[in-house]
Design a protein around this motif. Structure first.
Motif, PDB file in Angstrom:
ATOM      1  N   ASP A 164       3.374   2.270 -11.633  1.00 14.03           N
ATOM      2  CA  ASP A 164       4.576   1.874 -10.882  1.00 14.03           C
ATOM      3  C   ASP A 164       4.407   2.128  -9.386  1.00 14.03           C
ATOM      4  N   LEU A 165       3.915   3.322  -9.051  1.00 16.41           N
ATOM      5  CA  LEU A 165       3.751   3.654  -7.635  1.00 16.41           C
ATOM      6  C   LEU A 165       2.649   2.815  -7.004  1.00 16.41           C
ATOM      7  N   ALA A 166       1.543   2.651  -7.698  1.00 14.87           N
ATOM      8  CA  ALA A 166       0.445   1.838  -7.169  1.00 14.87           C
ATOM      9  C   ALA A 166       0.912   0.414  -6.908  1.00 14.87           C
ATOM     10  N   ASP A 167       1.680  -0.135  -7.835  1.00 10.71           N
ATOM     11  CA  ASP A 167       2.203  -1.494  -7.676  1.00 10.71           C
ATOM     12  C   ASP A 167       3.125  -1.586  -6.459  1.00 10.71           C
ATOM     13  N   ALA A 168       3.994  -0.598  -6.304  1.00  6.85           N
ATOM     14  CA  ALA A 168       4.915  -0.602  -5.167  1.00  6.85           C
ATOM     15  C   ALA A 168       4.182  -0.492  -3.840  1.00  6.85           C
ATOM     16  N   LEU A 169       3.045   0.194  -3.844  1.00  7.75           N
ATOM     17  CA  LEU A 169       2.264   0.378  -2.623  1.00  7.75           C
ATOM     18  C   LEU A 169       1.276  -0.758  -2.381  1.00  7.75           C
ATOM     19  N   GLY A 170       1.090  -1.626  -3.383  1.00  7.51           N
ATOM     20  CA  GLY A 170       0.092  -2.679  -3.261  1.00  7.51           C
ATOM     21  C   GLY A 170      -1.319  -2.128  -3.346  1.00  7.51           C
ATOM     22  N   ARG A 171      -1.475  -1.033  -4.087  1.00  3.56           N
ATOM     23  CA  ARG A 171      -2.769  -0.368  -4.240  1.00  3.56           C
ATOM     24  C   ARG A 171      -3.137  -0.329  -5.709  1.00  3.56           C
ATOM     25  N   SER A 172      -4.374   0.018  -5.998  1.00  6.70           N
ATOM     26  CA  SER A 172      -4.810   0.107  -7.389  1.00  6.70           C
ATOM     27  C   SER A 172      -4.456   1.467  -7.979  1.00  6.70           C
ATOM     28  N   VAL A 173      -4.337   1.505  -9.289  1.00  4.41           N
ATOM     29  CA  VAL A 173      -4.094   2.763  -9.990  1.00  4.41           C
ATOM     30  C   VAL A 173      -5.262   3.721  -9.736  1.00  4.41           C
ATOM     31  N   ILE A 211       4.610   5.700   0.847  1.00  2.00           N
ATOM     32  CA  ILE A 211       4.887   6.658  -0.230  1.00  2.00           C
ATOM     33  C   ILE A 211       6.208   7.369   0.055  1.00  2.00           C
ATOM     34  N   ALA A 212       6.382   7.832   1.285  1.00  2.00           N
ATOM     35  CA  ALA A 212       7.619   8.524   1.654  1.00  2.00           C
ATOM     36  C   ALA A 212       8.819   7.603   1.507  1.00  2.00           C
ATOM     37  N   ALA A 213       8.679   6.359   1.921  1.00  2.00           N
ATOM     38  CA  ALA A 213       9.782   5.402   1.796  1.00  2.00           C
ATOM     39  C   ALA A 213      10.109   5.141   0.324  1.00  2.00           C
ATOM     40  N   PRO A 215      -5.145   8.945   1.890  1.00  2.00           N
ATOM     41  CA  PRO A 215      -4.345   7.770   2.246  1.00  2.00           C
ATOM     42  C   PRO A 215      -4.222   7.645   3.763  1.00  2.00           C
ATOM     43  N   SER A 216      -4.047   6.414   4.208  1.00  2.00           N
ATOM     44  CA  SER A 216      -3.833   6.175   5.637  1.00  2.00           C
ATOM     45  C   SER A 216      -2.401   6.575   5.999  1.00  2.00           C
ATOM     46  N   LEU A 217      -2.118   6.600   7.280  1.00  2.00           N
ATOM     47  CA  LEU A 217      -0.771   6.913   7.730  1.00  2.00           C
ATOM     48  C   LEU A 217       0.221   5.879   7.199  1.00  2.00           C
ATOM     49  N   SER A 218      -0.181   4.616   7.173  1.00  2.00           N
ATOM     50  CA  SER A 218       0.730   3.590   6.646  1.00  2.00           C
ATOM     51  C   SER A 218       0.965   3.792   5.147  1.00  2.00           C
ATOM     52  N   ASP A 219      -0.067   4.252   4.411  1.00  2.00           N
ATOM     53  CA  ASP A 219       0.124   4.574   2.993  1.00  2.00           C
ATOM     54  C   ASP A 219       1.117   5.728   2.843  1.00  2.00           C
ATOM     55  N   LEU A 220       0.968   6.756   3.677  1.00  2.00           N
ATOM     56  CA  LEU A 220       1.865   7.899   3.614  1.00  2.00           C
ATOM     57  C   LEU A 220       3.299   7.494   3.918  1.00  2.00           C
TER      58      LEU A 220
END
Length: 99
Positions: free
Chosen positions: A29-38, A59-61, A51-56
């Motif tokens: 679920d989280l990977a999908d929301a982030l557009g990243r792989s499991v 995740i926070a959002a 993770p990059s700053l944009s990933d962080l």
């Protein structure tokens, strides 16, 4: 005799996994929301990838928390603390000339 497991160190990965699990969110679920792989997210939680700053921010959002909550970790290793503290020390002669 009971064996106690020492607390896991507080790292970004450990804290992220704890946050995710506490909210009942799966890796998928989280990977999908982030557009990243499991796989990538699993590596982040195991502290194998950073993770990059944009990933962080994403995740926070997703969890509706401030980004700063992702940075609450143990203090730096002793060697690194000494270096940063040494850089901030002022020599006694320099302190006297300021006052």
């Amino acid at each position: 005799m009971q064996h106690q497991t020492p607390d896991l160190p507080h790292t970004l990965g450990v804290d992220l996994r704890a946050l995710r699990r506490s909210r009942g969110v799966t890796l998928a679920d989280l990977a999908d929301a982030l557009g990243r792989s499991v796989g990538w997210l699993s590596q982040v939680e195991r502290d194998k990838s950073e993770p990059s700053l944009s990933d962080l921010r994403a995740i926070a959002a997703f969890f509706d928390v401030p980004v700063s909550i992702l940075f609450r970790h143990d203090a730096a290793p002793r060697e690194r603390r000494d270096i940063s503290c040494a850089a901030r020390r002022v020599a006694p002669s320099a302190a006297a000339s300021r006052g």
